[in-house]
Structure formats: structure tokens, C-alpha cells
Design an enzyme around this catalytic site. Sequence first.
Site, mmCIF file in Angstrom:
data_model
loop_
_atom_site.group_PDB
_atom_site.id
_atom_site.type_symbol
_atom_site.label_atom_id
_atom_site.label_comp_id
_atom_site.label_asym_id
_atom_site.label_seq_id
_atom_site.Cartn_x
_atom_site.Cartn_y
_atom_site.Cartn_z
ATOM 1 N N GLU A 268 35.035 2.174 29.563
ATOM 2 C CA GLU A 268 34.205 1.171 28.901
ATOM 3 C C GLU A 268 34.681 0.956 27.457
ATOM 4 O O GLU A 268 34.770 -0.177 26.974
ATOM 5 C CB GLU A 268 32.738 1.622 28.924
ATOM 6 C CG GLU A 268 31.773 0.554 28.437
ATOM 7 C CD GLU A 268 30.331 1.050 28.347
ATOM 8 O OE1 GLU A 268 30.004 2.115 28.908
ATOM 9 O OE2 GLU A 268 29.535 0.358 27.684
ATOM 10 N N CYS B 66 23.057 19.863 22.763
ATOM 11 C CA CYS B 66 22.150 20.373 23.800
ATOM 12 C C CYS B 66 21.925 21.872 23.679
ATOM 13 O O CYS B 66 20.887 22.378 24.108
ATOM 14 C CB CYS B 66 22.714 20.070 25.179
ATOM 15 S SG CYS B 66 23.217 18.370 25.358
ATOM 16 N N GLU C 236 13.466 10.788 30.981
ATOM 17 C CA GLU C 236 14.579 9.965 31.477
ATOM 18 C C GLU C 236 14.524 9.796 32.997
ATOM 19 O O GLU C 236 14.705 8.687 33.505
ATOM 20 C CB GLU C 236 15.914 10.597 31.071
ATOM 21 C CG GLU C 236 17.115 9.749 31.462
ATOM 22 C CD GLU C 236 18.436 10.453 31.222
ATOM 23 O OE1 GLU C 236 18.501 11.689 31.367
ATOM 24 O OE2 GLU C 236 19.415 9.766 30.877
ATOM 25 N N GLU D 261 14.472 2.331 35.749
ATOM 26 C CA GLU D 261 15.861 1.914 36.033
ATOM 27 C C GLU D 261 16.640 3.037 36.714
ATOM 28 O O GLU D 261 17.684 2.798 37.298
ATOM 29 C CB GLU D 261 16.629 1.572 34.751
ATOM 30 C CG GLU D 261 15.924 0.741 33.734
ATOM 31 C CD GLU D 261 15.114 1.604 32.781
ATOM 32 O OE1 GLU D 261 13.896 1.690 33.024
ATOM 33 O OE2 GLU D 261 15.657 2.170 31.829
ATOM 34 N N CYS E 138 24.435 9.782 26.504
ATOM 35 C CA CYS E 138 24.104 10.977 27.300
ATOM 36 C C CYS E 138 22.754 11.563 26.967
ATOM 37 O O CYS E 138 22.172 12.290 27.748
ATOM 38 C CB CYS E 138 25.140 12.070 27.089
ATOM 39 S SG CYS E 138 26.804 11.546 27.414
ATOM 40 N N SER F 235 26.664 2.593 25.137
ATOM 41 C CA SER F 235 27.375 2.602 26.411
ATOM 42 C C SER F 235 26.381 2.408 27.540
ATOM 43 O O SER F 235 25.271 2.941 27.510
ATOM 44 C CB SER F 235 28.087 3.943 26.581
ATOM 45 O OG SER F 235 28.417 4.136 27.937
ATOM 46 N N GLU G 246 32.870 6.151 30.654
ATOM 47 C CA GLU G 246 32.630 5.776 29.269
ATOM 48 C C GLU G 246 33.958 5.493 28.559
ATOM 49 O O GLU G 246 34.056 4.557 27.759
ATOM 50 C CB GLU G 246 31.860 6.901 28.561
ATOM 51 C CG GLU G 246 31.028 6.444 27.395
ATOM 52 C CD GLU G 246 30.009 7.504 26.983
ATOM 53 O OE1 GLU G 246 28.850 7.397 27.401
ATOM 54 O OE2 GLU G 246 30.374 8.444 26.255
ATOM 55 N N LYS H 65 14.787 14.753 29.090
ATOM 56 C CA LYS H 65 15.315 14.485 30.427
ATOM 57 C C LYS H 65 14.183 14.260 31.433
ATOM 58 O O LYS H 65 14.357 13.567 32.420
ATOM 59 C CB LYS H 65 16.192 15.653 30.888
ATOM 60 C CG LYS H 65 17.499 15.776 30.128
ATOM 61 C CD LYS H 65 18.545 14.807 30.657
ATOM 62 C CE LYS H 65 19.810 14.861 29.819
ATOM 63 N NZ LYS H 65 20.693 13.712 30.085
#
Lengths: 573, 163
Positions: free
Chosen positions: A281, A502, A360, A365, A298, A318, A278, A357
Amino acid sequence: MIGIEANGRTVEAKAGETILSVLRREGIHVPTLCHMEGLEPSGACRLCVVELEGSANLVPACSFPVSEGMKVRTGTPKVLEARKTIVELLLSNHPDDCLYCSRSGNCDLQKLAGDLGVRQRHYREPRPSRELDVSSPSIIRDPAKCILCGRCVRVCEEVQAVSAIDFTGRGSRAMVTPAFNSGLNMSSCINCGQCVVVCPTGALAERSSVQEVMDALSDPDLTVIVQHAPAVSVSLAEEAGLKPATDVDGKMVAALRRIGFDRVFDTSFTADLTIMEEGSELVERVNNGGVLPMLTSCSPGWIKFVETFYPEFIPNVSTCKSPQQMLGALVKSFFAEREQLDPKKIVSVSIMPCTAKKFECSRPEMANDYVPDVDYVLTTRELGQLLRMFGLDLASLEPEAADSPFGERSSAGKIFGASGGVMEAAVRSAHYLLTGEELQNLKIQPLRGMAGVKELRANVGGVEIGACVVSGLGNARNLLDQIKVGRDDLHFIEVMTCPGGCVGGGGQPIGTERDAVKSRMETLYRIDREEQLRVSHKNPWVLRLYEEFLGKPLSHKSHKLLHTTYDKRHVPL
Amino acid sequence: MKESAKKVKAILAKYPDSGRDALIPILQDIQDELGYLPTSAIMQVGAHLALPSSKIYGVATFYNQFRFQPKGRNHITICRGTACHVKGSGKLLENAVATLKIKPGQTSRDKLFSLETVACMGACGLAPVITVNDEFNAKASPAKLNRLARCCKDEITQERENS
């Protein structure tokens, strides 16, 4: 300051505050169901009623303001009788399957019934038949158990600014549902799970993957690896009945091995890797006139939020996968090659403080050749369940170290668990990458703490960088709206879906309050303070991974394994 | 743009720069125009008033007056006010649900019938009251309701045969 009398004792109160806040400060217990610290009182459940001298009726402590000389009593027979009746009425049509309920043992309603001595059924109402909503990969909704306190509705609207659910219908037919009474999967729900954490009953729960993981563990053909997120080791203590916010990292690793996981890895390792990817990037975007400000990626709830509500910002996000998905992808590529394992025979489990999550890891993908990077996600709560199932007592386990190659981390990766941690880790490494020198003082105070919005202006190697950290999507929405109308002083923005990051995630122990989040956060920073390796770019295994496998940050291989794409979502907003 | 979306747009144009207090009048206008509140219309209203559709759906389901399915060709309302209740409108409703195979608020799949309950029509002297396409029927009974339903069906059959 004004004086009021509480249970015959004179106490001080601030003008304008509520009776409840005075009583709580004085250590006088008043039960509540609908009350939420930090939000406007709604006064819906009436459990907090107290007797007020001169008033014919009981008054709700949560929403009644104090006045000079008022006399309040909290434990009179009238008060206790009223509270008991309220609970009895709530129970009148509540399913009696407590033994089978996911919240048995930590249900607010169950506790209140016990505390108030409800031992007989005085009111019996027919139970409405309400369909279970199992449509979401993250959250199970059981409207039959809902007591309509409205906490989920308020956290979704007032904290997360999502408003996926609201009250529908009226009277005995009232329910909390997504728009058009659809399933959660068809709604604008971003799976953050904050509703689950605040739900007083079992009406909202995570979709458990405990059974699937147990099945995988008992299959000798499969190699089951597990990773644990930075915020789990500082929260699990509460599930295991230890002192809150104790770091149980090593003990947890030992426990995971006892449960039968073949390898135990640390998601903080790929947090370090995220910083490399990141960070590179960001540098590339700054140098080559890419889309700015760059937004972190994230937090999967946040990602779905952007895709749903702000698709015009997708180019700003990102392309890095989250640390969970990066580790998953590496396990089924680098690790599989190294150990000569068939990726299809590896089951990759992650322990996360998060319900999003779960969503996710099911994104299409997030798979390579139809093999998902991560197969199952367990929340901190589900790990607690596993510990109890296996009869493992964290207190008596000797700490063990995580496995190679993804067990080594810097403490910069560890503080990813707190709001501001990603940014702090990024600044530490960006300084080195841009100037070739280590930052003198690694502690970046403006990025720490529980504030929902934190900003930093820094000169890194002659480049003026504007950074902003937000947690709680209500704050993220405000910031995106500012940028939409022209704010342009920011380069890099860290967003975490849950308030405090988190450590306050939707998969964390039930009953998580602001203070608990704060102390978990403090533990993360204490770990960082006491650590030798405090910057991501010095993590020896990260460096080795680039040397042996990935090449360099943003290489072709990195792009294939560690980066992803996003899409606009068409759901009713 | 679909015809109904255009109509909703025209209605919304009558409420420029409005806040949430305009929600119910807007929903009423849409229902007057389209006969019900389609999902797409609720989303259009949400975009216009900057309100989440969950909130609009919540408000709309709170009130009995709003429908989420188009009305049938024959719209039947059954009064559930106190006087009608005493005079047996509960039985009437049960019978209607069984005969028409739809619940209040629903429309039959052949779009012939839709059913609605209302709190009071102000005609308590004629209890129990039902309306079929806004026509009052006094002192209704299950048999009378069945007869009316059959009439409606016959009418359709007749029409089909003629064409």
C-alpha cells in the site's frame, strides 16, 4: 550534588530532585498511591509522608524538593501512624467485597492495608451508591471502588492526550467520570486501558470474556481457535509467577492446548502478512501520488483516536486491518474452507496485551456476512486467570509448536510487539521489494528503544524515505499537529497507542512499570537476534497463502478480507 | 445554527485568544444568558479554549452555581447555610424533594419547578430562608413551601383555563 540525611545515613542527592526519588534510589521503601513515575508529582494521597527535622508537619516525599543538610526519617511512629490513618480513611467507605473483586491479590489498597497492619475498622462511613459503568466493550468502571487518587485521569490526559475522564463534583460527591457523566462508550475514550494498568484498586478493569470463552470451549459443536499476539509471550511470565520478561511462547502454546483450544495460531503470522499488504500500500501511495504520510493501522486505540480527534487524517491511515483482525478473517475464510468447517461454527479467540482489541473485534466492519472475524478477546491478564483456573504451571510444561497454517512467523512479525517493530519489519521488507536485495544489517537501531518519538531517514532503492515512530498518543498528537501546520518530510509513520508499544499495553499484567516494558522489549529483540527467519517476505506460509488463496497483495480478495474503512466519530471531545 | 449556539458564539466572541483562565467567566456568562449550561454549549467552549469537555464538566460540577438543566418556570432555592440548617432547612429540603419529586439541581419533567440549594444567602436572621423566583421567604416551613408550590400550580391551571 548535595548531601541529605535519610534515616540517620548521609546520602547524596541532586539539587532539585524530590525526597522520594532519593529515597527510592537508596532502596528506602516509601509507599505511594497517587505518584506516577515520569509525571509531575501531584501530592494528593499523602501516603508518602516523611518526618523532616525542623518541620512541624510531615512532608510529602513525592513532591518535596531536597535541600542541603535536610534530615528525613521514614519509619517513625508518627509517620507510620499517619499512613495507617490515611489508609483507614480510604477504607472507611470502600466496598468490603475484596474476595469478589477483580483486583483481589494485586490491589495496591489491599496491600497497603496489609502492610500497615490495618486490622480494625476505626472509621465507618456510609457507602455511596455509585452506578457501575458497563457501557464500554473494553473497560468496566466501578466508581464505588475509586479512591480518587487521580492516576487514571493523569495517564489519560498527560500520557495519552485523550482526557476522556476527569474529576467531577466536590467533596464527598467527587467522582472520576467521563464528560457529562456519560458512559465510557459515549465519551472520547479510546479503550487503550492505560487507566486500568495504573488504577491501584478495582475501580477500573477490563471487561472480561473468560466466561464466554469457557462456554465456547465446552460446546462440542464448536471449533475454538486461538491466536496470541507477539507481546503476550514475553509478558505472561509475570502473570504466572515466573521471571519477568521470560519468553514463554512454546509453553503458552502447550497451555492453550491443555485449556482446550482446538488450534493455536500466532498473530505474528498476520503481522508478516500486514507487512506485505501495508508495504505494498505504501509503495502504491508513493508511486501513484496517494495520500502521504501513511499512518499504520495496527493499534485500535490509535485508530479510534484518529476517528475521534483527527478525522481529517483518516485518508492517511493504512486501510489494512490489524494483524488480529486479519488472522480472524483468514480463520473464517481460508482456514474454514481448508478444513471444511462452517465459519459460524468457529469461535475465534485472541489473546492480546490490549483492551482496545475488545472494542476492535466488535466493530461492525470487522465481520463478514455478520460473522465476526474475531469473537472474543482475552487480555494477557485474563489468560493468566485461565492458567490459574485450569491449574496450569507454565514452568513445568514442555514447549510446543503452534499449529499450521498460521503458526509460522518471521521474527519481523514478532517485533510488532515493540514500538518501532512494525517500522523495522517494514523497512526490512521494503528494501527487498524495492531493490531485490536483502538488507545487509537487519538491526535498525534508531527505531529501537523506549523513546516516545523515533525517526529514521533512509534511502531505499534510490527513494529517500522519511519514517517516524511514535508511541503514547500524546506524542502522536504532537506529530499530527506538526503535520497539520506543514511538516512534509515524512512518508510513513508508525503509531502505537501505548508507551513502548504493545509490550506496555493496557491488557498487560497489573503493576507494569517502565522497566518491565523495557525488559519485555529487550526480550523481543533477543528473539529476533537468535532467529533464522527474520524478514516477513520470506515467511513460507505467507507466500503460500498468496499463491493458494489471496493472489497478490492488494488483490480483490485481500481487499475484501484484510482491509477496512474508518469513520469520523461524533462524541464530546 | 440553533438560537442558543448563536448566543454562546456571541459570548465567546467577547473572549478572543483566551486560555483556561477565562473558563469560569465564560460559563457564568452562558448561564446568565441561557439559564443553564447545555451540553452543546460546553462543547463549544471546549473548542474555543482548546479544553476537553471532561475538564470543563469537571470544573462546572465543582461549583454549585452551575446548572445542567434549564430552570423551571418556578425556581426554588433552599438555603443550607449554618443558621438555616440549625433552624431546620434539612427537613425543608427533604420535604421539597418529596413534594416536587426532583433533587437539587434538577428540573421537574413538566418544567414547572426547579430546585437548588445554596450555601448562605446572608439573611440568617430570617432563617430558614427559601426563595421562589428570587423572592425571599423568611422563616420557611414545609407547610409554607407546600403552600407556595400549590400557588404556583394554581397559577398555571388558571392560565391554561383562561387560554
